[in-house]
Design a protein around this motif. Structure first.
Motif, PDB file in Angstrom:
ATOM      1  N   HIS A   1       0.500  -1.496   0.166  1.00 41.07           N
ATOM      2  CA  HIS A   1      -0.229   0.043   0.137  1.00 41.07           C
ATOM      3  C   HIS A   1       0.577   1.032   0.208  1.00 41.07           C
ATOM      4  O   HIS A   1       2.042   1.178   0.563  1.00 41.07           O
ATOM      5  N   THR A   2       0.779   2.400  -0.946  1.00 42.29           N
ATOM      6  CA  THR A   2       1.546   3.807  -0.848  1.00 42.29           C
ATOM      7  C   THR A   2       0.863   4.245   0.137  1.00 42.29           C
ATOM      8  O   THR A   2       0.005   4.354   1.121  1.00 42.29           O
ATOM      9  N   LYS A   3       2.184   4.840   0.836  1.00 40.92           N
ATOM     10  CA  LYS A   3       1.983   6.170   1.707  1.00 40.92           C
ATOM     11  C   LYS A   3       1.799   7.591   1.349  1.00 40.92           C
ATOM     12  O   LYS A   3       0.695   7.621   0.000  1.00 40.92           O
ATOM     13  N   LYS A   4       0.139   8.457   1.925  1.00 42.40           N
ATOM     14  CA  LYS A   4      -0.492   9.371   1.264  1.00 42.40           C
ATOM     15  C   LYS A   4       0.380  10.774   2.482  1.00 42.40           C
ATOM     16  O   LYS A   4       1.093  10.956   2.901  1.00 42.40           O
ATOM     17  N   GLY A   5      -0.639  11.122   1.262  1.00 44.09           N
ATOM     18  CA  GLY A   5      -0.105  12.767   1.847  1.00 44.09           C
ATOM     19  C   GLY A   5       1.518  13.094   1.731  1.00 44.09           C
ATOM     20  O   GLY A   5       2.106  12.674   1.141  1.00 44.09           O
ATOM     21  N   LEU A   6       1.568  13.622   2.516  1.00 39.14           N
ATOM     22  CA  LEU A   6       3.075  14.138   2.994  1.00 39.14           C
ATOM     23  C   LEU A   6       4.061  13.426   3.457  1.00 39.14           C
ATOM     24  O   LEU A   6       5.403  13.098   3.279  1.00 39.14           O
ATOM     25  N   GLU A   7       3.696  12.356   4.106  1.00 37.34           N
ATOM     26  CA  GLU A   7       4.730  11.770   4.294  1.00 37.34           C
ATOM     27  C   GLU A   7       5.063  10.526   2.837  1.00 37.34           C
ATOM     28  O   GLU A   7       6.232   9.741   2.828  1.00 37.34           O
ATOM     29  N   ARG A   8       3.485  10.329   1.564  1.00 37.24           N
ATOM     30  CA  ARG A   8       4.470  10.083   0.333  1.00 37.24           C
ATOM     31  C   ARG A   8       5.563  10.513   0.036  1.00 37.24           C
ATOM     32  O   ARG A   8       6.687   9.962  -0.393  1.00 37.24           O
ATOM     33  N   THR A   9       5.734  11.946   0.434  1.00 39.47           N
ATOM     34  CA  THR A   9       6.942  13.008  -0.655  1.00 39.47           C
ATOM     35  C   THR A   9       8.103  12.843   0.638  1.00 39.47           C
ATOM     36  O   THR A   9       9.011  12.797  -0.105  1.00 39.47           O
TER      37      THR A   9
END
Length: 73
Positions: free
Chosen positions: A23-31
């Motif tokens: 599962h991909t990280k979301k929002g700022l966490e992904r960045t």
């Protein structure tokens, strides 16, 4: 039972369980969070493998599933 349910039963932490399911990280966490949890995933996949072997052993399916002897140790 889904693999995500088993993660909960085996007490895999949420972040590692999400990474194991790709599962991909979301929002700022992904960045900003580029840490991929490779060591944690490796350790938990080994735990998951042992759980599958435990279940197979309890159901007398070791030979039918061709589980290698090394996984039984």
């Amino acid at each position: 039972m889904s693999s995500r349910s088993v993660h909960g039963r085996l007490r895999v932490d949420y972040e590692t369980a999400e990474a194991m399911l790709n599962h991909t990280k979301k929002g700022l966490e992904r960045t900003y969070d580029a840490y991929e949890l490779e060591d944690e995933k490796r350790a938990w996949f080994l735990t998951w493998e042992r759980e599958i072997v435990r279940i197979a052993r309890g159901e007398n399916l070791i030979e039918q599933l061709a589980i290698p002897i090394s996984a039984l140790l």
